[in-house]
Design a protein around this motif. Structure first.
Motif, PDB file in Angstrom:
ATOM      1  N   GLY A  57       4.469   3.028   7.697  1.00 45.76           N
ATOM      2  CA  GLY A  57       3.667   1.894   7.625  1.00 45.76           C
ATOM      3  C   GLY A  57       3.564   0.313   7.587  1.00 45.76           C
ATOM      4  O   GLY A  57       2.747  -0.186   8.256  1.00 45.76           O
ATOM      5  N   ALA A 105      -3.474   0.700   9.652  1.00 46.18           N
ATOM      6  CA  ALA A 105      -3.054   2.244   8.494  1.00 46.18           C
ATOM      7  C   ALA A 105      -3.790   3.200   9.015  1.00 46.18           C
ATOM      8  O   ALA A 105      -3.926   4.568   9.365  1.00 46.18           O
ATOM      9  N   LEU A 106      -5.851   2.955   9.440  1.00 49.89           N
ATOM     10  CA  LEU A 106      -6.936   3.752   9.575  1.00 49.89           C
ATOM     11  C   LEU A 106      -5.998   5.085  10.564  1.00 49.89           C
ATOM     12  O   LEU A 106      -6.211   5.997  10.758  1.00 49.89           O
ATOM     13  N   ILE A 126      -2.611   6.739  10.669  1.00 50.25           N
ATOM     14  CA  ILE A 126      -3.150   7.786   8.521  1.00 50.25           C
ATOM     15  C   ILE A 126      -4.318   9.468  10.272  1.00 50.25           C
ATOM     16  O   ILE A 126      -3.989  10.154  10.017  1.00 50.25           O
ATOM     17  N   ALA A 176       0.041   8.228   1.990  1.00 51.60           N
ATOM     18  CA  ALA A 176      -0.251   6.846   0.635  1.00 51.60           C
ATOM     19  C   ALA A 176       0.493   5.652   0.818  1.00 51.60           C
ATOM     20  O   ALA A 176       0.744   4.201   0.530  1.00 51.60           O
ATOM     21  N   TYR A 179      -0.233   3.620   4.084  1.00 46.02           N
ATOM     22  CA  TYR A 179      -1.381   3.073   3.392  1.00 46.02           C
ATOM     23  C   TYR A 179      -1.424   1.793   2.535  1.00 46.02           C
ATOM     24  O   TYR A 179      -1.102   0.668   3.333  1.00 46.02           O
ATOM     25  N   TYR A 180      -0.237   1.817   1.631  1.00 39.56           N
ATOM     26  CA  TYR A 180       0.057   0.421   0.807  1.00 39.56           C
ATOM     27  C   TYR A 180       1.218  -0.528   1.786  1.00 39.56           C
ATOM     28  O   TYR A 180       1.817  -1.250   1.549  1.00 39.56           O
ATOM     29  N   SER A 199      -0.526  -2.266   4.100  1.00 40.91           N
ATOM     30  CA  SER A 199      -0.722  -3.678   3.501  1.00 40.91           C
ATOM     31  C   SER A 199       1.107  -5.457   3.173  1.00 40.91           C
ATOM     32  O   SER A 199       0.328  -6.082   3.727  1.00 40.91           O
ATOM     33  N   THR A 226      -3.427  -6.068  10.225  1.00 45.89           N
ATOM     34  CA  THR A 226      -4.769  -4.866   9.549  1.00 45.89           C
ATOM     35  C   THR A 226      -5.730  -6.389   9.070  1.00 45.89           C
ATOM     36  O   THR A 226      -5.805  -6.805   9.214  1.00 45.89           O
ATOM     37  N   ALA A 259      -5.107  -1.935  -2.444  1.00 42.15           N
ATOM     38  CA  ALA A 259      -4.759  -1.123  -2.180  1.00 42.15           C
ATOM     39  C   ALA A 259      -4.057   0.415  -2.835  1.00 42.15           C
ATOM     40  O   ALA A 259      -4.455   1.229  -3.393  1.00 42.15           O
ATOM     41  N   VAL A 289      -9.828   4.338   4.424  1.00 39.25           N
ATOM     42  CA  VAL A 289      -8.672   4.891   4.494  1.00 39.25           C
ATOM     43  C   VAL A 289      -8.774   6.429   3.220  1.00 39.25           C
ATOM     44  O   VAL A 289      -8.469   7.204   3.588  1.00 39.25           O
ATOM     45  N   MET A 302      -7.958  10.394   2.614  1.00 33.63           N
ATOM     46  CA  MET A 302      -6.803  10.588   2.044  1.00 33.63           C
ATOM     47  C   MET A 302      -7.628  11.858   1.233  1.00 33.63           C
ATOM     48  O   MET A 302      -7.363  12.501   0.793  1.00 33.63           O
TER      49      MET A 302
END
Length: 509
Positions: free
Chosen positions: A30, A41-42, A45, A65, A68-69, A72, A87, A313, A330, A334
């Protein structure tokens, strides 16, 4: 005390070697992806969804997850050094981060964004831990009509609150709903919208759609982009990263305010980290004694949005896990990953799969500590990664996308679907159609249909069930308000465009 006991069980789950490894893998990937401009991230993932089929559900969601973070955290690096957001939610970091870099304070900016990210994420996890169980208890009283109305509100909110035209957002939601109807109807066994194509009997692949409209479309849109060679000349040392007492004093209050803003907007469907970041920046500019400092290297201009971004997030998982309503694209992925694993997110998730829910929350703490350890010493490494030529990076991404989607069903048709949605995604970007509402509509469409049918069966076809129940009536009322606002905004936009054209013709005349 009950929450502490559940967290203890969660840490026992998250600290297993397999989950710990995949948590580290997720946050590392990430951060790496967040640093590189234009991927996000999209897309990552989407590309790694096939990998989750070969690991347990808890392990899979912990890794996704983490990506994702982790993104961030890393997204602000390119914003500060190159004025190119890694991002979308890191775009606001360009406003003051890049001026700080030009002033020779890039190290301080990178260090403070890492601290702000950790503070925002940590407080966001606390809010998630405290409020998610309560919301789940309330949601247990929801009936099928309430769930349908709530999902409808989530879709309309995502469409109308997304960037760009609300009408275009609603059009994308409807397109996603239509795609969700393709395949075999579970109740009747009839095939719908398959056009006699056998490959469509099980519906369109979620992974293929996600990889196409986000991964492939991003690669197509980035053709011709070149890296900034000046990055190689920048040296970020530990000494250059140390903030002054004035920096700390100016940052701690904005971090707390940003966390509050981010926690609120993260839990709202259709809002997410991007809106939270910009709202937090606007709040800081409003409360500042000297607003003219913003845009010229004000440290509050990076710490507040970063804390908001990372708090959002974490709190974005509240509606996703407890209600089964993804707040953004996102979270929709999940949700899709859990459904593929045979797990239905919603109020019963905490009671039926407590190890997954509390193990995921515990992994948030572990992942954020990993990110704090990774980001500060390895900032120099992330900077050097920005030198990777896109001519090498993007063909490799396309190759991994094709291999990943083919490995799911060993189907060449899925690869063709990816390419088709890649072209469609690129066209949507050019025409300024948001692709995220399409994904939300695709995932929530079958669930909405199921709850609608169930509500109609229980009420024997009486539509009054939707407005006689206070919960569903409230959701539908808010939905109607959002739709009216979207219509008003579209009419106002058309009127403004007409005035501009009239003024341009008058000027030419």
């Amino acid at each position: 005390m009950e929450v502490l006991g559940m967290l203890g069980m969660g840490f026992a789950t998250a600290l297993t070697p397999e989950n710990l490894f995949y948590c580290f893998l997720g946050v590392f990937l990430g951060t790496f992806i967040g640093v590189l401009p234009g991927i996000g991230a999209l897309a990552t993932i989407s590309m790694l969804l096939p990998l989750t089929f070969h690991v347990p559900a808890t392990t899979a969601i912990i890794m996704l997850a983490g990506i994702y973070y982790g993104a961030s955290y890393g997204g602000s690096t390119a914003s500060i050094l190159l004025n190119l957001p890694g991002t979308p939610s890191a775009a606001v970091a360009c406003l003051d981060g890049y001026p700080m870099a030009k002033q020779g304070r890039a190290g301080v900016a990178l260090f403070m964004t890492t601290i702000a990210s950790f503070v925002g994420a940590s407080l966001g996890i606390v809010i998630l831990t405290l409020f998610a169980p309560k919301l789940s208890e309330v949601a247990l009283s929801f009936g099928p009509a309430d769930y349908f109305a709530m999902m409808l509100l989530g879709l309309v909110a995502a469409a109308t609150l997304a960037q760009g035209s609300p009408a275009k957002g609603i059009a994308m939601v409807l397109f996603g709903l239509c795609l969700g109807m393709v395949g075999t109807d579970v109740q009747t066994g009839q095939q719908r919208f398959t056009f006699d194509v056998p490959y469509l009997s099980d519906g369109v692949s979620l992974v293929a759609i996600a990889m196409g409209i986000f991964g492939v479309a991003e690669v197509i849109g980035s053709i011709g982009r070149v890296t900034n060679a000046e990055v190689a000349a920048q040296k970020i040392t530990m000494r250059s990263m140390m903030p002054t007492k004035a920096d700390w004093k100016a940052s701690w209050k904005p971090m707390l305010r940003g966390t509050g803003v981010g926690s609120f907007f993260g839990a709202l469907p259709g809002a997410g980290g991007t809106i939270a970041s910009f709202m937090s920046y606007a709040v800081e500019k409003k409360v500042a004694k000297d607003p003219s400092r913003f845009g010229k290297g004000a440290i509050e201009g990076i710490t507040a949005p970063e804390s908001a971004n990372n708090a959002a997030a974490q709190t974005a998982f509240i509606p996703t896990l407890t209600l089964g309503i993804p707040g953004d694209s996102v979270m929709a992925l999940m949700l899709g990953a859990l459904i593929i694993q045979g797990i239905q997110p919603g109020p019963r998730l905490m009671t039926e799969y407590p190890e997954l829910f509390w193990g995921l929350i515990a992994s948030f703490w572990l992942g954020n500590i990993m990110l704090l350890i990774l980001n500060i010493p390895l900032i120099g490494l992330w900077v050097r990664m920005l030198r990777i030529p896109y001519s090498i990076l993007y063909p490799a991404i396309l190759l991994f996308i094709c291999i990943g989607v083919f490995s799911i069903n060993n189907s060449y048709f899925d690869v063709l679907v990816v390419m088709a949605f890649g072209v469609l995604g690129y066209v949507m970007i050019k025409l300024k159609f948001e692709p995220a509402p399409l994904l939300l509509g695709f995932i929530l469409g079958p669930l909405m249909e199921e709850h609608l049918r169930r509500a109609m069966l229980l009420s024997r076809g009486d539509l009054a069930v939707f407005y006689e129940r206070p919960i569903s009536a409230s959701f539908l009322g808010v939905t109607a308000i959002l739709l009216l606002w979207a219509i008003y905004a579209s009419i106002r936009g058309v009127s403004a465009a007409s005035r501009l054209r009239a003024q341009a013709k008058a000027a030419e005349g």
